[in-house]
Design a protein around this motif. Structure first.
Motif: not given
Length: 521
Positions: A310-320, A361-368
């Motif tokens: 979950r810490a890795h997932a939350a870090l992804s959220f923050a970078h998102f 959500r990370s795929l939103w950023l590359v328009d996928d």
């Protein structure tokens, strides 16, 4: 309880597998498979039973089970050819065949975690918050009340067990207590839990009245309580409502409680879980400095425990957020960091709804958007009451042009989490879905609510500019434009449409023209 076999030891309470003194990195499902086979080593374990145990009866493919078995074998230095620990009986199931030492408590050096230990050491053995759900008290002798007093807690245990970040005591242990004849101190000592959910069921004529409380076992403080009432004929609806509301309370109130405790500790004593929750407190504030603090906290949590999914997932959220909100100058770095952290979270715990949510959500950023829909759908399949997952699906569907679906999912998310930190986004999604159907006046009303909601950021203000203009309300649009430019003077249409990649070219052009009329080029 620790199971020892060969060079390995499996600590059931801490959910750790070790080879000698070295911790073995293993997926949670693989550990669960190993533990189940060990505990039923006297018999053959069938495939259907494994699906029930590992996936709670959810529909998954045979390939998923095969992958899990391979991971379990790899963790204990076994293979499909060797079969020294896990033996396949073709067409029937699996058996544990490795010689097992007599299971017993750990040595002092291994930090005992069985129930005979002092409560604080037992509770400290797990970094995750832990919860016991007790059978509800029965007020009166009605048979319906007696049935509901066990049926609803049973469903709550099954539902909350799908939230991978919290430990839930199994029915076989928690149902030994009753709300009225076991105090929280005893429950804390016997079950080693930080939180306890209790309740009562009463029949008043043809009305069912159910009260529920969530309390801390350390001091008895009630952190959430609710009372539900409905006609007996609608008992199934109230049951679904209770499950949804309790999941919401667990997701919202326990993290707040954990973060409050963490703030009372000196920095050198903050453990992994507390560090993670301090990061969460900053994560939901859409401010660049808060986001930087969240990243620092999650990175610290990962440094303390690299296997904390979950810490890795939350870090992804923050970078998102860094990429989505256009913090900094190099968006590509943030996009790649969001994707990388999400992928690591999935590797560590593919069954956690939050990790799947952030992968989507990370795929939103590359328009996928198609890829995002798949991962977000998986997140809400794993946890049907995951409000933020439903919102993220709503946003994806709406931007893709499926406005009816987007509005429905947005409404479901708000119903499940009426005080959610992302409420403004849920309201904004509903506004856009109405606007796409040329219901501009309604859309303007909803975007006003969104833009005025706590946590609303500058991109929501930009939507307020466009939707008010499209609704024939130039004065309101100009007012929002002024507030927007005070907050973010460098906003451009390129930035806006990078964050909101609308698929409908006609709608996109209409919104672009509305923004242009108010100085946003």
């Amino acid at each position: 309880m620790i199971y020892r076999f060969g060079a390995f030891s499996l600590d059931k309470a801490r959910q750790e597998l070790r080879r000698g003194d070295a911790l073995v990195e293993a997926e949670p499902l693989a550990l669960a498979l190993i533990q189940h086979l060990i505990e039923h080593r006297d018999r053959l374990v069938g495939k259907d039973e494994l699906f029930d145990v590992l996936w709670d009866g959810r529909a998954v493919s045979d390939a998923a089970l095969s992958t899990c078995i391979k991971s379990a074998r790899r963790a204990v230095d076994d293979s499909g050819t060797l079969q020294a620990a896990i033996k396949t009986v073709h067409g029937k199931g699996l058996r544990w065949v490795a010689q097992l030492e007599t299971p017993g408590p750990a040595t002092t050096q291994e930090r005992q975690t069985d129930l005979d230990q002092p409560e604080e050491e037992w509770i400290a053995a797990s970094r995750r918050p832990s919860l016991a759900i007790l059978p509800f008290d029965i007020l009166g002798g009605d048979m319906t009340a007696a049935t509901l007093s066990e049926a609803i807690p049973h469903e709550l245990i099954a539902a909350i067990s799908r939230l991978r970040w919290i430990s839930v005591i199994a029915r076989g242990s928690s149902f030994r207590f009753r709300s009225g004849n076991g105090n929280l101190v005893e429950i804390r000592q016997k079950l080693g839990v930080r939180y306890c959910l209790t309740g009562s069921v009463e029949m008043i004529g043809r009305q069912v009245c159910i009260s529920v409380e969530l309390a801390e076992t350390s001091d008895g403080q009630v952190i959430w309580a609710e009372r539900f009432q409905s006609p007996l004929e609608e008992v199934h609806q109230i049951r679904e409502t209770i499950v949804a509301q309790v999941i919401f309370a667990v997701e919202m109130q326990i993290p707040l409680s954990e973060a409050a405790k963490a703030r009372l500790q000196s920095p050198e004593n903050i453990d992994v879980w507390a560090t993670y929750h301090l990061g969460l407190q900053s994560l939901y504030r859409f401010d660049q400095s808060d986001n930087a603090r969240a990243i620092a906290m999650f990175e610290k949590a990962i440094a303390l425990d690299p296997g904390f999914a979950r810490a890795h997932a939350a870090l992804s959220f923050a970078h998102f957020k860094t990429a989505f909100m256009h913090y900094g100058t190099n968006r590509d770095v943030a996009v790649n960091a969001a994707r990388g952290s999400a992928e690591r979270g999935i590797e560590l715990d593919p069954m956690d709804p939050f990790t799947n949510f952030n992968m989507g959500r990370s795929l939103w950023l590359v328009d996928d958007l198609t890829g995002a829909q798949s991962w977000l759908g998986r997140a809400t399949s794993l946890s049907p009451s995951f409000a933020q997952g439903l919102y993220a699906r709503a946003w994806t569907e709406t931007v893709s042009g499926a406005s009816d679906t987007g509005r429905r999912l947005s409404d479901e998310a708000r119903a499940l989490s009426p005080l959610d930190p992302m409420l403004y986004a849920m309201l904004g999604t509903r506004a856009i879905s109405l606007s796409q159907q040329n219901r501009d006046y309604e859309a303007a009303k909803w975007i006003e609510r969104s833009a005025n909601a706590p946590g609303s950021h500058y991109l929501i203000k930009a939507i307020a500019v466009a939707l008010n203009d499209m609704a024939g309300k130039p004065g309101e649009a100009a007012s929002w434009a002024e507030r927007l430019l005070q907050q973010r003077q460098d906003i451009t249409q390129a930035q806006f449409f990078r964050s909101f990649p609308f698929r409908d070219d006609t709608y996109r052009a209409r919104m672009a023209e509305a923004l242009r009329r108010h100085g946003i080029e």
